[in-house]
Scaffold this motif. Structure first.
Motif, PDB file in Angstrom:
ATOM      1  N   PHE A 116     -91.085  54.885 -64.790  1.00  0.00           N
ATOM      2  CA  PHE A 116     -90.901  53.586 -64.149  1.00  0.00           C
ATOM      3  C   PHE A 116     -89.529  53.527 -63.488  1.00  0.00           C
ATOM      4  CE2 PHE A 116     -89.844  49.063 -64.014  1.00  0.00           C
ATOM      5  CZ  PHE A 116     -90.993  48.534 -63.456  1.00  0.00           C
ATOM      6  N   GLY A 117     -88.525  54.033 -64.170  1.00  0.00           N
ATOM      7  CA  GLY A 117     -87.191  54.094 -63.581  1.00  0.00           C
ATOM      8  C   GLY A 117     -87.145  55.007 -62.372  1.00  0.00           C
ATOM      9  N   ASN A 118     -87.881  56.118 -62.437  1.00  0.00           N
ATOM     10  CA  ASN A 118     -87.952  57.019 -61.285  1.00  0.00           C
ATOM     11  C   ASN A 118     -88.599  56.340 -60.082  1.00  0.00           C
ATOM     12  OD1 ASN A 118     -86.794  59.036 -62.830  1.00  0.00           O
ATOM     13  ND2 ASN A 118     -88.764  59.967 -63.375  1.00  0.00           N
ATOM     14  N   ALA A 119     -89.617  55.500 -60.346  1.00  0.00           N
ATOM     15  CA  ALA A 119     -90.272  54.766 -59.266  1.00  0.00           C
ATOM     16  C   ALA A 119     -89.293  53.780 -58.625  1.00  0.00           C
ATOM     17  CB  ALA A 119     -91.498  54.033 -59.796  1.00  0.00           C
ATOM     18  N   ILE A 120     -88.487  53.117 -59.449  1.00  0.00           N
ATOM     19  CA  ILE A 120     -87.475  52.204 -58.905  1.00  0.00           C
ATOM     20  C   ILE A 120     -86.464  52.980 -58.074  1.00  0.00           C
ATOM     21  CG2 ILE A 120     -85.613  50.613 -59.516  1.00  0.00           C
ATOM     22  CD1 ILE A 120     -87.234  49.828 -61.967  1.00  0.00           C
ATOM     23  N   ASP A 121     -86.094  54.152 -58.555  1.00  0.00           N
ATOM     24  CA  ASP A 121     -85.170  54.993 -57.790  1.00  0.00           C
ATOM     25  C   ASP A 121     -85.796  55.408 -56.466  1.00  0.00           C
ATOM     26  OD1 ASP A 121     -82.670  56.592 -57.641  1.00  0.00           O
ATOM     27  OD2 ASP A 121     -84.072  58.280 -57.663  1.00  0.00           O
ATOM     28  N   PHE A 122     -87.113  55.674 -56.474  1.00  0.00           N
ATOM     29  CA  PHE A 122     -87.830  56.025 -55.252  1.00  0.00           C
ATOM     30  C   PHE A 122     -87.731  54.881 -54.241  1.00  0.00           C
ATOM     31  CE2 PHE A 122     -91.542  56.128 -52.532  1.00  0.00           C
ATOM     32  CZ  PHE A 122     -91.734  57.475 -52.245  1.00  0.00           C
ATOM     33  N   ILE A 123     -87.865  53.650 -54.737  1.00  0.00           N
ATOM     34  CA  ILE A 123     -87.792  52.476 -53.863  1.00  0.00           C
ATOM     35  C   ILE A 123     -86.374  52.272 -53.325  1.00  0.00           C
ATOM     36  CG2 ILE A 123     -88.035  49.957 -53.785  1.00  0.00           C
ATOM     37  CD1 ILE A 123     -90.222  50.265 -55.956  1.00  0.00           C
ATOM     38  N   LEU A 124     -85.394  52.419 -54.190  1.00  0.00           N
ATOM     39  CA  LEU A 124     -84.023  52.076 -53.824  1.00  0.00           C
ATOM     40  C   LEU A 124     -83.304  53.175 -53.054  1.00  0.00           C
ATOM     41  CD1 LEU A 124     -82.827  50.322 -57.115  1.00  0.00           C
ATOM     42  CD2 LEU A 124     -83.622  49.257 -54.993  1.00  0.00           C
ATOM     43  N   HIS A 125     -83.641  54.443 -53.363  1.00  0.00           N
ATOM     44  CA  HIS A 125     -82.870  55.539 -52.771  1.00  0.00           C
ATOM     45  C   HIS A 125     -83.714  56.594 -52.066  1.00  0.00           C
ATOM     46  CE1 HIS A 125     -80.488  54.063 -56.345  1.00  0.00           C
ATOM     47  NE2 HIS A 125     -79.635  53.859 -55.363  1.00  0.00           N
ATOM     48  N   GLY A 126     -84.989  56.671 -52.415  1.00  0.00           N
ATOM     49  CA  GLY A 126     -85.835  57.699 -51.826  1.00  0.00           C
ATOM     50  C   GLY A 126     -85.717  59.009 -52.583  1.00  0.00           C
ATOM     51  N   GLN A 127     -86.645  59.905 -52.316  1.00  0.00           N
ATOM     52  CA  GLN A 127     -86.657  61.219 -52.947  1.00  0.00           C
ATOM     53  C   GLN A 127     -87.160  62.248 -51.943  1.00  0.00           C
ATOM     54  OE1 GLN A 127     -89.072  61.081 -56.475  1.00  0.00           O
ATOM     55  NE2 GLN A 127     -87.835  59.503 -57.493  1.00  0.00           N
ATOM     56  N   GLU A 128     -87.009  63.501 -52.313  1.00  0.00           N
ATOM     57  CA  GLU A 128     -87.556  64.558 -51.467  1.00  0.00           C
ATOM     58  C   GLU A 128     -89.063  64.622 -51.655  1.00  0.00           C
ATOM     59  OE1 GLU A 128     -86.735  69.300 -50.413  1.00  0.00           O
ATOM     60  OE2 GLU A 128     -85.857  68.363 -52.186  1.00  0.00           O
ATOM     61  N   ALA A 129     -89.780  64.852 -50.561  1.00  0.00           N
ATOM     62  CA  ALA A 129     -91.238  64.939 -50.631  1.00  0.00           C
ATOM     63  C   ALA A 129     -91.655  66.070 -51.545  1.00  0.00           C
ATOM     64  CB  ALA A 129     -91.814  65.147 -49.234  1.00  0.00           C
ATOM     65  N   VAL A 130     -92.886  65.974 -52.065  1.00  0.00           N
ATOM     66  CA  VAL A 130     -93.389  66.989 -52.990  1.00  0.00           C
ATOM     67  C   VAL A 130     -93.331  68.368 -52.352  1.00  0.00           C
ATOM     68  CG1 VAL A 130     -95.437  67.791 -54.234  1.00  0.00           C
ATOM     69  CG2 VAL A 130     -94.870  65.349 -54.205  1.00  0.00           C
ATOM     70  N   GLY A 131     -93.677  68.453 -51.088  1.00  0.00           N
ATOM     71  CA  GLY A 131     -93.649  69.740 -50.406  1.00  0.00           C
ATOM     72  C   GLY A 131     -92.271  70.170 -49.948  1.00  0.00           C
ATOM     73  N   GLY A 132     -91.286  69.274 -50.105  1.00  0.00           N
ATOM     74  CA  GLY A 132     -89.923  69.593 -49.701  1.00  0.00           C
ATOM     75  C   GLY A 132     -89.705  69.441 -48.208  1.00  0.00           C
ATOM     76  N   GLY A 133     -88.442  69.463 -47.827  1.00  0.00           N
ATOM     77  CA  GLY A 133     -88.099  69.480 -46.419  1.00  0.00           C
ATOM     78  C   GLY A 133     -87.932  68.130 -45.761  1.00  0.00           C
ATOM     79  N   VAL A 134     -88.305  67.038 -46.427  1.00  0.00           N
ATOM     80  CA  VAL A 134     -88.191  65.716 -45.823  1.00  0.00           C
ATOM     81  C   VAL A 134     -87.956  64.687 -46.917  1.00  0.00           C
ATOM     82  CG1 VAL A 134     -90.669  65.292 -45.920  1.00  0.00           C
ATOM     83  CG2 VAL A 134     -89.287  64.067 -44.259  1.00  0.00           C
ATOM     84  N   GLN A 135     -87.179  63.660 -46.573  1.00  0.00           N
ATOM     85  CA  GLN A 135     -86.905  62.575 -47.511  1.00  0.00           C
ATOM     86  C   GLN A 135     -87.942  61.464 -47.337  1.00  0.00           C
ATOM     87  OE1 GLN A 135     -84.517  63.001 -49.629  1.00  0.00           O
ATOM     88  NE2 GLN A 135     -84.033  61.008 -50.541  1.00  0.00           N
ATOM     89  N   VAL A 136     -88.493  61.003 -48.434  1.00  0.00           N
ATOM     90  CA  VAL A 136     -89.489  59.933 -48.393  1.00  0.00           C
ATOM     91  C   VAL A 136     -89.044  58.796 -49.299  1.00  0.00           C
ATOM     92  CG1 VAL A 136     -91.416  61.455 -47.845  1.00  0.00           C
ATOM     93  CG2 VAL A 136     -90.823  61.038 -50.239  1.00  0.00           C
ATOM     94  N   GLY A 137     -89.639  57.629 -49.093  1.00  0.00           N
ATOM     95  CA  GLY A 137     -89.261  56.463 -49.873  1.00  0.00           C
ATOM     96  C   GLY A 137     -87.985  55.843 -49.346  1.00  0.00           C
ATOM     97  N   GLY A 138     -87.300  55.107 -50.199  1.00  0.00           N
ATOM     98  CA  GLY A 138     -86.080  54.427 -49.792  1.00  0.00           C
ATOM     99  C   GLY A 138     -86.376  53.068 -49.191  1.00  0.00           C
ATOM    100  N   PRO A 139     -85.375  52.203 -49.143  1.00  0.00           N
ATOM    101  CA  PRO A 139     -85.587  50.819 -48.686  1.00  0.00           C
ATOM    102  C   PRO A 139     -86.188  50.717 -47.291  1.00  0.00           C
ATOM    103  CG  PRO A 139     -83.424  51.057 -49.691  1.00  0.00           C
ATOM    104  CD  PRO A 139     -83.989  52.438 -49.572  1.00  0.00           C
TER     105      PRO A 139
END
Length: 241
Positions: free
Chosen positions: A14-37
């Motif tokens: 759940f905390g990781n999901a919030i981090d995904f919303i607030l800051h974004g993460q690298e895509a599963v396949g790598g190479g691109v940033q996804v998520g974030g505000p």
């Protein structure tokens, strides 16, 4: 991942999901940033836009029809039957059918979701008008008020609580169903859930959280609108009933 010193770090996924919303993460396949505000807000606004458009179309078609049918006491079987039919339609199958029949994109999805919005609005408008005290209607007609005036100035204000209940139900149905809009070529918050191979489990949970928050926000907003539109006398009567 969340920094250890953040207060949500102990929340796990759940905390990781919030981090995904607030800051974004690298895509599963790598190479691109996804998520974030920025991306989350973009998808949320797209889902809100689709919901608003579908509701406007649904209201334009269903509300006048429900008011008129309710005033004349005609079409009860149609109004109630349509409401039951709307609850029985599997949304995913319906969206897929219309996507195949009329194509994909915002306009076609608006039509599809408007069809889902019509039954609860039409049914509740009909029922709300039929529940209005007939003495009040007879008095208005006895004063020489036209049919339009009776509907707009007597029946509609008295039926507001029931009508708004239908609108609130339709809105939640539409915003929830808009989650699967990416399957028809229009990206909403459902993209995070449907494309888990890109956004991962954190993205899927983040999408679910955002959709729930969007639905709750619309529900609270419409509850406030209902309170503003309901006359004080009706509010008191419903409270003491």
């Amino acid at each position: 991942m969340l920094a250890p010193d953040l207060p949500v770090a102990f929340l796990g996924q759940f905390g990781n999901a919030i981090d995904f919303i607030l800051h974004g993460q690298e895509a599963v396949g790598g190479g691109v940033q996804v998520g974030g505000p920025h991306q989350v807000v973009q998808f949320a606004l797209a889902q809100l836009k689709l919901t608003v458009l579908a509701m406007l179309v649904g209201l334009t078609l269903a509300l006048p029809a429900g008011l008129v049918l309710g005033h004349y006491g005609k079409g009860e079987l149609f109004a109630v039957g349509l409401g039951n039919l709307g609850r029985a339609i599997p949304e995913l199958a319906f969206i897929a059918f219309l996507a195949a029949a009329i194509g994909v994109g915002l306009g076609n999805l608006t039509i599809a979701l408007a069809v889902l919005a019509i039954p609860p609005i039409l049914t509740n408008a009909y029922v709300g008008v039929r529940q209005v005290d007939r003495d009040a209607v007879d008095a208005a007609e006895g004063m020489g008020m036209s049919t339009a005036s009776v509907i707009g100035r007597v029946e509609l204000p008295l039926a507001i609580p029931t009508i708004m209940s239908g609108i609130r139900t339709a809105t939640i149905n539409v915003v929830a169903t808009a989650t699967i809009a990416p399957l028809a070529g229009y990206s909403t918050l459902g993209r995070y859930i449907i494309s888990r191979n890109v956004y991962g489990d954190d993205g899927a949970l983040a999408g679910a959280i955002c959709i729930a928050l969007l639905a709750l926000s619309l529900e609270f907003l419409l509850a406030g609108v209902q309170r503003l539109l309901t006359s004080p006398g009706l509010r008191i009567a419903r409270t003491t009933a």
